[in-house]
Enzyme design. Sequence first.
Site, PDB file in Angstrom:
ATOM      1  N   CYS A   1       0.821  -1.218   0.000  1.00  0.00           N
ATOM      2  CA  CYS A   1       0.000   0.000   0.000  1.00  0.00           C
ATOM      3  C   CYS A   1       0.851   1.262   0.000  1.00  0.00           C
ATOM      4  CB  CYS A   1      -0.923   0.007   1.210  1.00  0.00           C
ATOM      5  SG  CYS A   1      -2.108  -1.346   1.181  1.00  0.00           S
TER       6      CYS A   1
ATOM      7  N   HIS B   1      -9.097   3.317  -2.842  1.00  0.00           N
ATOM      8  CA  HIS B   1      -7.732   2.895  -2.521  1.00  0.00           C
ATOM      9  C   HIS B   1      -7.122   2.094  -3.669  1.00  0.00           C
ATOM     10  CE1 HIS B   1      -4.218   1.700  -0.486  1.00  0.00           C
ATOM     11  NE2 HIS B   1      -4.674   0.694   0.232  1.00  0.00           N
TER      12      HIS B   1
END
Lengths: 376, 376
Positions: free
Chosen positions: A78, A319
């Site tokens: 991430c 995201h």
Amino acid sequence: MNAVAVHGVGTSHFGRQPGRDLIALAEDAVREAFADAAVTGVDAVWVGTVFGPAGVAQRVLRALGVTGIPVITVENACASGTTAFLEAHEAVRTGRYGRVLALGLEQMSTAFAGAITPEPTDPEGRSGLALPALYAMAAARYLHLGAVTPEQLAAVSVKNHAHALHNPRAQYSGRYTVDEVLASRMIADPLTVLQCCPTSDGAAAAVLAPAERGSRGVGVRGIALRTGAPWNHRSPHVWGHDVVRDTAADAYAAAGLAAAGDVDLAEVHDAFTIGEIVTTEALGLVPPGDGGKAAAAGVTALGGAHPVNPSGGLLSRGHPLGATGLAQVAEVVWQLRGEAGGRQVEGARLGLVETMGGGVSVLDGNACVVAVLEAP
Amino acid sequence: MNAVAVHGVGTSHFGRQPGRDLIALAEDAVREAFADAAVTGVDAVWVGTVFGPAGVAQRVLRALGVTGIPVITVENACASGTTAFLEAHEAVRTGRYGRVLALGLEQMSTAFAGAITPEPTDPEGRSGLALPALYAMAAARYLHLGAVTPEQLAAVSVKNHAHALHNPRAQYSGRYTVDEVLASRMIADPLTVLQCCPTSDGAAAAVLAPAERGSRGVGVRGIALRTGAPWNHRSPHVWGHDVVRDTAADAYAAAGLAAAGDVDLAEVHDAFTIGEIVTTEALGLVPPGDGGKAAAAGVTALGGAHPVNPSGGLLSRGHPLGATGLAQVAEVVWQLRGEAGGRQVEGARLGLVETMGGGVSVLDGNACVVAVLEAP
């Protein structure tokens, strides 16, 4: 060594966009960043992506006429986007290249179906710890300790979705109530769907170069990366707290901050509501154990003492893994230039970006980047 | 800025090893490199891989007890391993980290079936230009120009397979004749199967740190990266020649070489026989147009004036994409320390590593790294 500034940023729209090519999304981001920085090219490129196919960065850049320069693609779960940002920063800081593009991109709607699954050969994979379940364990622990209530968890979702009403690039926004958030579909107890970031496609970019006096460049005052800390069974803290705290300490030291969390706004990794709560505590934005209370009391809302995720965060923007860190950078740059419209934090001088994630192997692949940016 | 040296190297065995986990292969490489460098850990890690799953590097390192340090995974097509090496070198050069591991890994036998296929949305993909076809076009052009004969092409395969007889880690080796090479199965006319690198799994690693007088560290005298050059329709040269020539010029300038190609041995990217011929010309190891003649006359063989691929090259060792560049570095380090056994180039003082590849999008993703290493 050079002082480094962000001279331009750009992003695509965020959302499920399976009909748009990933290259077209990235083009949107790079075109806007180039126009914002008033440049037509750069000397080198760092690209952050997790699932992007090999060579995707070069195809994006060819479409923009940017060829014949070094392109390096980095993956760091991430934190891939902020890792690209960190590497671009390092290249400018040391004088390796004069002007560098950091680009993050991901098309989750075509790369993955459902939650990211861990490797079945890893202990966490054998235990069924997909990422929502991992965050749910942290939330359950906080509930057990009395460190948060279900309503305080939901307050993070209410706040961030309300912030996103002022962010036309966000995937979702809305005026939800705490009850509505708690009543939405359960994903991993106690996290309901409105407490989980959505599946999203998008790209974001930043142009970095040495700082120039009198320019509108946003300075990179301090930046740090930590990676690789496995699950720490001996820590009293939940997953992620320690690595965020330690990385932030490095970044604060590099930035010469007077006190931890001494910034005017923060874009943090709220992949799930509990993530924002743990992170605001780990960053020192609020006292230990006060993350939930601060969200419910409006301390971390726009207009509060410590605004967190004025963009709406990952919960609202979405995201797209590799894009996320650079989308956070773009938001903080807009805020520090006073260009954030209805979600502007008035008079913001210092802004923080934090991204933390695990790889597909969630326990081995912890990576965290924290950056402190400064208004022109 | 620090002078940088390679203090230890290691590799796995190379070959089709679908029954061995990629992590186990990488462990072999890192354990050997750590033992070679007499260290038990490093301050940061750069990992090169094209098809390795997200987080693979962190899993490898956890298995070795290396946690809590920055890990950055880079992708740069066939040059991913040497890109990781270049980034590790840069981090030591600038003092960003003290001791850095560069690790390359790939398991082609499970990641891919057959030749690497280009993206169907790209012009080269629509034209059917899988990588063997692309190299075959270059070979056909050389044949048309009279710059090479079929027998000279085959001579590269004969030479490299013979070199590999002395390399116990290579996937294939053998005493072939030119006729046998030409009679082997046709893959992409004029390239027969013995002229194409095989599908291979493996890993390779290097430990870099500042150079120390009196140590057995092999110095990195010059290193350069170029990326992104698209197919150049205006160049009289075949695919890859220009980017190799230009990258080598950068590396030679950084190394302060008196003349282009002024090295004692070279490990170059012979993914196909024509690749080695074009590359030896582009690097200046032999005069323009003499690559084929040099191979046939033994000039580039062990014992010749300009030994090329004493390890057996990609044609023999195999080509696990991310591992290849670091396997080349390991070979040159062994040669410069006089530890290459039956394939030793006597008295070697300067050695060259060259990796060049396209991404899955072969025309956009050209990347080349050239490094000049120096004996202790």
